[in-house]
Structure formats: structure tokens, C-alpha cells
Scaffold this active site. Structure first.
Site, PDB file in Angstrom:
ATOM      1  N   TYR A 123      45.722  14.350   7.117  1.00 32.33           N
ATOM      2  CA  TYR A 123      45.867  15.507   8.009  1.00 32.33           C
ATOM      3  C   TYR A 123      47.037  16.376   7.547  1.00 32.33           C
ATOM      4  O   TYR A 123      46.860  17.438   7.018  1.00 32.33           O
ATOM      5  CB  TYR A 123      46.047  15.059   9.461  1.00 32.33           C
ATOM      6  CG  TYR A 123      46.021  16.226  10.418  1.00 32.33           C
ATOM      7  CD1 TYR A 123      44.809  16.813  10.788  1.00 32.33           C
ATOM      8  CD2 TYR A 123      47.192  16.763  10.938  1.00 32.33           C
ATOM      9  CE1 TYR A 123      44.768  17.902  11.652  1.00 32.33           C
ATOM     10  CE2 TYR A 123      47.157  17.849  11.804  1.00 32.33           C
ATOM     11  CZ  TYR A 123      45.954  18.412  12.161  1.00 32.33           C
ATOM     12  OH  TYR A 123      45.926  19.491  13.013  1.00 32.33           O
ATOM     13  N   SER A 208      39.947  20.114  10.778  1.00 37.28           N
ATOM     14  CA  SER A 208      40.856  21.165  11.229  1.00 37.28           C
ATOM     15  C   SER A 208      41.904  21.438  10.144  1.00 37.28           C
ATOM     16  O   SER A 208      41.549  21.811   9.033  1.00 37.28           O
ATOM     17  CB  SER A 208      41.496  20.778  12.559  1.00 37.28           C
ATOM     18  OG  SER A 208      42.204  21.857  13.122  1.00 37.28           O
ATOM     19  N   ASP A 292      33.268  27.802  17.760  1.00 42.16           N
ATOM     20  CA  ASP A 292      34.671  27.485  17.482  1.00 42.16           C
ATOM     21  C   ASP A 292      35.508  28.770  17.457  1.00 42.16           C
ATOM     22  O   ASP A 292      35.391  29.580  16.544  1.00 42.16           O
ATOM     23  CB  ASP A 292      34.780  26.754  16.143  1.00 42.16           C
ATOM     24  CG  ASP A 292      36.165  26.166  15.903  1.00 42.16           C
ATOM     25  OD1 ASP A 292      37.095  26.477  16.667  1.00 42.16           O
ATOM     26  OD2 ASP A 292      36.307  25.384  14.941  1.00 42.16           O
ATOM     27  N   HIS A 327      35.545  23.267  18.236  1.00 44.19           N
ATOM     28  CA  HIS A 327      36.463  22.778  17.210  1.00 44.19           C
ATOM     29  C   HIS A 327      36.409  21.254  17.181  1.00 44.19           C
ATOM     30  O   HIS A 327      37.382  20.565  17.479  1.00 44.19           O
ATOM     31  CB  HIS A 327      37.871  23.282  17.503  1.00 44.19           C
ATOM     32  CG  HIS A 327      38.817  23.165  16.348  1.00 44.19           C
ATOM     33  ND1 HIS A 327      38.606  23.791  15.143  1.00 44.19           N
ATOM     34  CD2 HIS A 327      39.981  22.469  16.202  1.00 44.19           C
ATOM     35  CE1 HIS A 327      39.595  23.509  14.317  1.00 44.19           C
ATOM     36  NE2 HIS A 327      40.433  22.703  14.932  1.00 44.19           N
TER      37      HIS A 327
END
Length: 354
Positions: A123, A208, A292, A327
Site C-alpha cells: 500500500y 486505491s 467511484d 471505491h
């Protein structure tokens, strides 16, 4: 004082005096897990504090801390037998000398053979801590099931998160954003040099901000990864400031219109702008959601279409646009269909490498 905190992204619990002197550590069900509790950890009328615990090898389950006895135990069904699985912390030096961490989860009897499929998750942003959990966050792949197919899971603790405080986060913001990408790449290279795997068997997943990570590593080092799954990714780092939440993202990534230096830096890694015709890219599954408004679907769509221009049967680029997706990976049936497609895509691509 009963303190629940993190060390190297894993949960630690200890009892302290009011002066800050440690009285004792409280043993967790697993050395490398993630525990959550009510913010104040309130004591029940029976003298108990209730928490939830999960790890790479254990699904989430309730725990109870007995205040009088000073002991912690799990409730419900006994823990799963994970004696055949090894979980180890591996500290590495990134290219700039910064120490980074990867958790390696593998069958205990697995030896380096240069051919093991390795599922990598990363991430690296927004001060979000990547804690141990029993499933891959993107594909929903159960980690224990993955291990018992003779495979490895690599949980990457890279700059941009909160695992080591504010400086760790700030090191991958703005003009330092590429530190997160290079940390992930350096971990991938370590896995190859250590003899665990080879590029065609490296599977990278992220969502993301982690989706930006996935599309960035694919364009920065297309030779290093065999399969990439990017969920709801940012891909155009020059135009995102015009998105509904674009001004919010400027606080993390920087403003491409703020200065010439920032523009050039963001252009140097913006995934969409760094796709080079004639390059062999990883096999990719790009997923976005039509609803989104956090990362609008044009990011995933335009990136996938441009990648598909040079894609072939050996290196496909699939685009999944969830009609009702936000999302996320979808909800209800849409979610399960999406992660089933992701997992199937990975299995087909791996089978082609045998």
C-alpha cells in the site's frame, strides 16, 4: 495501564504502571497479528476487556482479557492448526539504505527453488498501517489456502504508511512518493535474488493508493513482475487535481501545477504517461468502479486501454468496470464475482508459466 500498540505493524500488548514502568507483556495468540479493541478498552462488570484478533494464519476471532488474572484468551472455536506454516520478519535495506520490512509467509518445508509463486501485497501511503490479516486485501485470497498449494505470501511494509511514525509516512509523500514504489521493487528483487521465485511467478496486488503503486511498478519495472492486479488505481498524476476529491489528494501526492519541479517529478512516475509503445508489460487485471467518486473510473479505463494497445495473448491486460462499484471491489454478488475473476486470472496466468 493496559497498552495495545504496534511494533513492526504487528499487535503488542503490555501492562504498565502509571509511571510508565512495564510490569509484564501480555502474550498474543500469534507473534505477528492484528488486534483491535474499543478505543477506551472499557472493563466490563465481570472485569473483562474484549478485543478481536487476526493474523496471517488465523481468521478474526474474539478475545477476552481478564483484568484480575492478567491473562488473554480466545473465545469460541480453538485456533486453527497452523503448525505447517512459517511466518518470518525479513528486514532489508532499500536502495537508499533505509531499512524496510517484509513478512514472508510460507510452508515450513518450502525451500528456495527459484520457481515458487509469490503473492505480494503493498500500500504505502496515507499513514495507513498494513497489519497482518488472513486474506489478500485485493483478491480476497485466503493466505493459508495459498500456502497449502506450496506458495508464498509477501506482506510488504513500505514507506508511506504509519508503521514507524510520521517520518515514515512523510518519506513517501510529495517529492518522496517514489520511495514507496522503489521499496516494493526492492523487496521483489530480494525475493528473486534469495532464490524463492522468478519474475514470471511474482504476483503483485494493491488497491486505491496501492493501485497507484501497482500501475507505477508496472511501468517503472515491467520486467520484474509477471502478474499485477490493480484495484481502483490512480493512473494520471497530472490531471487528478481536477477530480471531485482531487484537492484532497494533493496533500499526499503534491500539486502537479504547484511548481515545475513537482510537475516533472510527478510526470516521471505517472503510470499513464510512462507507458512506452513496444514494451512487454506484466499480465494485468485492472479494476475500477463506475460509481467511484474517490478515484474516478477514467483512471483505470484510460490506463488499461493504452496498455492494451501493445498487449497480446501472452501478456493480456484485462479491464473490469463494476457497473455499481464505488471505491471498492463491489458489494454482494458483484464483489464475489470480481474477486473470483481476479483469482481465476491469477491461476490461469500461473498455469501458462508451468
Amino acid at each position: 495501564l493496559l497498552a495495545l500498540y504496534e511494533r513492526d505493524a504487528a499487535a503488542v500488548m503490555a501492562l504498565y504502571t502509571h509511571e510508565g514502568v512495564k510490569l509484564q507483556d501480555v502474550a498474543m495468540p500469534s507473534a505477528y497479528g492484528h488486534a483491535t479493541a474499543e478505543e477506551a478498552m472499557e472493563v466490563s462488570d465481570k472485569g473483562h476487556i474484549y478485543l478481536t484478533f487476526e493474523s496471517f494464519t488465523q481468521t478474526a476471532r474474539p478475545m477476552v482479557y481478564d483484568v484480575a488474572a492478567g491473562t488473554l484468551r480466545t473465545l469460541g472455536a480453538p485456533l486453527e492448526d497452523d503448525s505447517d506454516i512459517a511466518v518470518e520478519q525479513c528486514f532489508l535495506n532499500a536502495r537508499d539504505g533505509q531499512q524496510i520490512l517484509v513478512y514472508l509467509v510460507r510452508p515450513k518445508d518450502l525451500k528456495p527453488n527459484g520457481n515458487t509463486p509469490v503473492l505480494m501485497y503493498g500500500y504505502g501511503g496515507y499513514a495507513a498501517s498494513s497489519n497482518p490479516w488472513p486474506e489478500d486485501m485485493v483478491t480476497g485470497q485466503n493466505i493459508v489456502e495459498w500456502m497449502r498449494m506450496g506458495r508464498m505470501y509477501a506482506h510488504c511494509i513500505i514507506r508511506g504508511g504509519s508503521e514507524y511514525g510520521a517520518a515514515w509516512h512523510e518519506a513517501a509523500m510529495g517529492l518522496g512518493k517514489k520511495n514507496a514504489f522503489y521499496d516494493f521493487i526492492d523487496i521483489a528483487e530480494y525475493l528473486i535474488h534469495a532464490g524463492w521465485t522468478k519474475p514470471s511467478k511474482l504476483i503483485a496486488t494493491g488497491l486505491s493508493n496501492g493501485g497507484l503503486l501497482m500501475t507505477a511498478i508496472s511501468t517503472l519495472r515491467p520486467d520484474l513482475f509477471g502478474i499485477v492486479v490493480a484495484s481502483v488505481p490512480h493512473t494520471d498524476m497530472l490531471r487528478f487535481r481536477g477530480d471531485p476529491r482531487g484537492m484532497m489528494y494533493i496533500t499526499e501526492y503534491g500539486d502537479p501545477q504547484g511548481s515545475e519541479d513537482m510537475f516533472r517529478y510527478m510526470y516521471s512516475y505517472s503510470p499513464y504517461h510512462n507507458i512506452k509503445p513496444g514494451t512487454v508489460y506484466p499480465k494485468m487485471y485492472v479494476q475500477t468502479g463506475e460509481m467511484d467518486n474517490n478515484v474516478p473510473p477514467y483512471h483505470g479505463k484510460k490506463f488499461a486501454v493504452r496498455m492494451q494497445h501493445d498487449a497480446d495473448e501472452q501478456h493480456p491486460v484485462l479491464l473490469q468496470v463494476l457497473a455499481h462499484g464505488s471505491h471498492d471491489r463491489g458489494v454482494g454478488d458483484e464483489y464475489y464475482q470480481n474477486i473470483a475473476q481476479m483469482q481465476t486470472f491469477i491461476e490461469i496466468c500461473l498455469a501458462e508459466e508451468e
